[in-house]
Write a protein that holds these residues in place. Structure first.
Motif, mmCIF file in Angstrom:
data_model
loop_
_atom_site.group_PDB
_atom_site.id
_atom_site.type_symbol
_atom_site.label_atom_id
_atom_site.label_comp_id
_atom_site.label_asym_id
_atom_site.label_seq_id
_atom_site.Cartn_x
_atom_site.Cartn_y
_atom_site.Cartn_z
ATOM 1 N N ALA A 182 -31.580 -64.353 -34.267
ATOM 2 C CA ALA A 182 -30.447 -63.433 -34.380
ATOM 3 C C ALA A 182 -29.402 -63.976 -35.347
ATOM 4 N N THR A 183 -29.152 -65.282 -35.300
ATOM 5 C CA THR A 183 -28.178 -65.901 -36.202
ATOM 6 C C THR A 183 -28.622 -65.777 -37.659
ATOM 7 N N LEU A 184 -29.894 -66.066 -37.926
ATOM 8 C CA LEU A 184 -30.412 -65.992 -39.289
ATOM 9 C C LEU A 184 -30.410 -64.558 -39.799
ATOM 10 N N ARG A 185 -30.845 -63.629 -38.959
ATOM 11 C CA ARG A 185 -30.889 -62.222 -39.381
ATOM 12 C C ARG A 185 -29.486 -61.672 -39.609
ATOM 13 N N SER A 186 -28.536 -62.088 -38.799
ATOM 14 C CA SER A 186 -27.154 -61.653 -38.996
ATOM 15 C C SER A 186 -26.603 -62.189 -40.315
ATOM 16 N N PHE A 187 -26.924 -63.450 -40.621
ATOM 17 C CA PHE A 187 -26.484 -64.044 -41.892
ATOM 18 C C PHE A 187 -27.082 -63.293 -43.076
ATOM 19 N N VAL A 188 -28.377 -62.981 -43.014
ATOM 20 C CA VAL A 188 -29.033 -62.258 -44.110
ATOM 21 C C VAL A 188 -28.434 -60.855 -44.245
ATOM 22 N N PHE A 189 -28.143 -60.198 -43.120
ATOM 23 C CA PHE A 189 -27.531 -58.877 -43.160
ATOM 24 C C PHE A 189 -26.156 -58.931 -43.825
ATOM 25 N N LEU A 190 -25.354 -59.920 -43.450
ATOM 26 C CA LEU A 190 -24.031 -60.078 -44.078
ATOM 27 C C LEU A 190 -24.164 -60.357 -45.565
ATOM 28 N N LEU A 191 -25.194 -61.103 -45.942
ATOM 29 C CA LEU A 191 -25.445 -61.385 -47.362
ATOM 30 C C LEU A 191 -25.763 -60.099 -48.114
ATOM 31 N N PHE A 192 -26.587 -59.234 -47.522
ATOM 32 C CA PHE A 192 -26.909 -57.954 -48.152
ATOM 33 C C PHE A 192 -25.671 -57.065 -48.260
ATOM 34 N N ILE A 193 -24.839 -57.081 -47.228
ATOM 35 C CA ILE A 193 -23.603 -56.293 -47.275
ATOM 36 C C ILE A 193 -22.709 -56.782 -48.413
ATOM 37 N N PHE A 194 -22.561 -58.102 -48.520
ATOM 38 C CA PHE A 194 -21.721 -58.690 -49.566
ATOM 39 C C PHE A 194 -22.249 -58.338 -50.956
ATOM 40 N N ILE A 195 -23.558 -58.493 -51.156
ATOM 41 C CA ILE A 195 -24.151 -58.180 -52.465
ATOM 42 C C ILE A 195 -24.031 -56.680 -52.752
ATOM 43 N N GLY A 196 -24.259 -55.851 -51.723
ATOM 44 C CA GLY A 196 -24.143 -54.407 -51.905
ATOM 45 C C GLY A 196 -22.752 -53.982 -52.322
ATOM 46 N N VAL A 197 -21.733 -54.577 -51.698
ATOM 47 C CA VAL A 197 -20.347 -54.264 -52.066
ATOM 48 C C VAL A 197 -20.074 -54.663 -53.517
ATOM 49 N N LEU A 198 -20.589 -55.835 -53.926
ATOM 50 C CA LEU A 198 -20.419 -56.281 -55.312
ATOM 51 C C LEU A 198 -21.080 -55.324 -56.292
ATOM 52 N N LEU A 199 -22.188 -54.705 -55.863
ATOM 53 C CA LEU A 199 -22.906 -53.761 -56.736
ATOM 54 C C LEU A 199 -22.349 -52.344 -56.650
ATOM 55 N N GLY A 200 -21.307 -52.161 -55.849
ATOM 56 C CA GLY A 200 -20.681 -50.852 -55.745
ATOM 57 C C GLY A 200 -21.302 -49.923 -54.721
ATOM 58 N N LEU A 201 -22.150 -50.441 -53.827
ATOM 59 C CA LEU A 201 -22.764 -49.619 -52.785
ATOM 60 C C LEU A 201 -21.816 -49.489 -51.592
ATOM 61 N N ASP A 202 -21.965 -48.396 -50.880
ATOM 62 C CA ASP A 202 -21.125 -48.150 -49.700
ATOM 63 C C ASP A 202 -21.723 -48.901 -48.511
ATOM 64 N N MET A 203 -21.397 -50.186 -48.397
ATOM 65 C CA MET A 203 -22.006 -51.040 -47.382
ATOM 66 C C MET A 203 -21.021 -51.537 -46.333
ATOM 67 N N LEU A 204 -19.764 -51.181 -46.446
ATOM 68 C CA LEU A 204 -18.786 -51.615 -45.439
ATOM 69 C C LEU A 204 -18.755 -50.616 -44.288
ATOM 70 N N PRO A 205 -18.803 -51.079 -43.036
ATOM 71 C CA PRO A 205 -18.840 -50.164 -41.888
ATOM 72 C C PRO A 205 -17.529 -49.408 -41.718
ATOM 73 N N ASP A 206 -17.639 -48.114 -41.446
ATOM 74 C CA ASP A 206 -16.450 -47.310 -41.150
ATOM 75 C C ASP A 206 -15.940 -47.590 -39.741
ATOM 76 N N LYS A 207 -16.866 -47.908 -38.844
ATOM 77 C CA LYS A 207 -16.499 -48.231 -37.452
ATOM 78 C C LYS A 207 -17.132 -49.585 -37.101
ATOM 79 N N PRO A 208 -16.461 -50.676 -37.480
ATOM 80 C CA PRO A 208 -17.063 -52.012 -37.327
ATOM 81 C C PRO A 208 -17.455 -52.363 -35.895
ATOM 82 N N LEU A 209 -16.638 -52.011 -34.910
ATOM 83 C CA LEU A 209 -16.936 -52.376 -33.531
ATOM 84 C C LEU A 209 -18.208 -51.694 -33.034
ATOM 85 N N ILE A 210 -18.371 -50.432 -33.413
ATOM 86 C CA ILE A 210 -19.585 -49.706 -33.017
ATOM 87 C C ILE A 210 -20.807 -50.321 -33.695
ATOM 88 N N ALA A 211 -20.666 -50.686 -34.986
ATOM 89 C CA ALA A 211 -21.773 -51.304 -35.719
ATOM 90 C C ALA A 211 -22.159 -52.642 -35.083
#
Length: 264
Positions: A119-148
């Motif tokens: 779970a720790t590794l997968r969460s880290f990889v997911f955060l990495l994809f979110i970070f890279i996606g934001v840098l590339l201009g993709l809509d990767m930030l959660p609108d409702k973070p607590l629900i996500a």
């Protein structure tokens, strides 16, 4: 002079810490390609799905109120979190069999710790994809973070319950582990990972929702895209029913057959 006597919790905490360090090092350094595959696998699936979509659908929008690539990444990451817990936990007992010579180490301990590491590794990889996606201009930030976050945690608990149960069944009935591995690919196809649940005919959605995985994926996506339409019947309560049932079943099997799990 009176000797220091440690409590049961202190002993368990020491065992878990030692197992965590052992598992984390083995998972990240024993295989030189471990990090590569954790990152490359979702990239390869995303590229394949985007290619198929472009070839078959052209530029038609399949997903309502969500960009296709971020929607697909989120679904894949949620499913991989579940799948890795389901598959990898089955080998946790055999991988740590030599440690059962110490009476403080129970068969359930390496299973729980391996799940936490995954779970720790997968969460880290997911955060990495979110970070890279934001840098590339993709809509990767959660609108409702607590629900996500809650949906992500729920999928982990479902995977932990499945893996905990299968880790015992795999030792007691080896065929159970083989069947579980064969189900990994079909589960990808029937869990709404690569297509939206809304395109399923209404009379088939009831059968689709018997599977608890889509409930977590749909809520997870809704946490990222607040206008993403969730079909009627989706509920994390149903997912948690399965998660708690599988967790209880897994703990019961480990408690009842502890000596057989150590001996096999």
């Amino acid at each position: 002079m009176k000797a220091n006597v440690r409590t049961s919790w202190q002993v368990t905490r020491s065992v878990w810490y030692a197992l965590f360090m052992r598992e984390a090092l083995a998972r990240t350094t024993a295989d030189r390609m471990a990090w590569f595959w954790m990152i490359f696998e979702p990239i390869a699936v995303i590229a394949l799905m985007v290619g198929i979509r472009t070839l078959v659908m052209g530029k038609n929008q399949l997903i309502l109120n969500a960009e296709f690539i971020p929607w697909l990444i989120i679904g894949l990451m949620g499913f991989f979190l579940y799948r890795e817990n389901m598959i990898r936990l089955m080998g946790a007992i055999d991988s740590n069999k030599g440690l059962f010579a110490y009476r403080q180490v129970k068969p359930v301990d390496p299973v729980l710790i391996r799940s936490f590491v995954e779970a720790t590794l997968r969460s880290f990889v997911f955060l990495l994809f979110i970070f890279i996606g934001v840098l590339l201009g993709l809509d990767m930030l959660p609108d409702k973070p607590l629900i996500a976050i809650w949906a992500w945690f729920s999928l982990w608990m479902l995977g932990l319950g499945t893996g905990l149960t299968l880790s015992a069944l795999n030792k007691l009935i080896p065929e159970a582990g083989n069947i579980a591995k064969l189900l990994a690919l079909p589960l990808l196809l029937v869990s709404g990972v690569i297509f939206p649940a809304s395109i399923i005919p209404h009379h088939l959605q009831l059968f689709f929702l018997w599977n608890p995985i889509p409930h977590g994926l749909e809520i997870l996506r809704n946490g990222f895209f607040h206008q993403y339409p969730v079909i009627n019947g989706v509920s994390l309560l149903y997912l948690w029913f399965w998660a708690l049932f599988l967790l209880c079943l897994g703990f019961i099997l480990h408690l009842r057959y502890e000596m057989r799990l150590k001996a096999k």
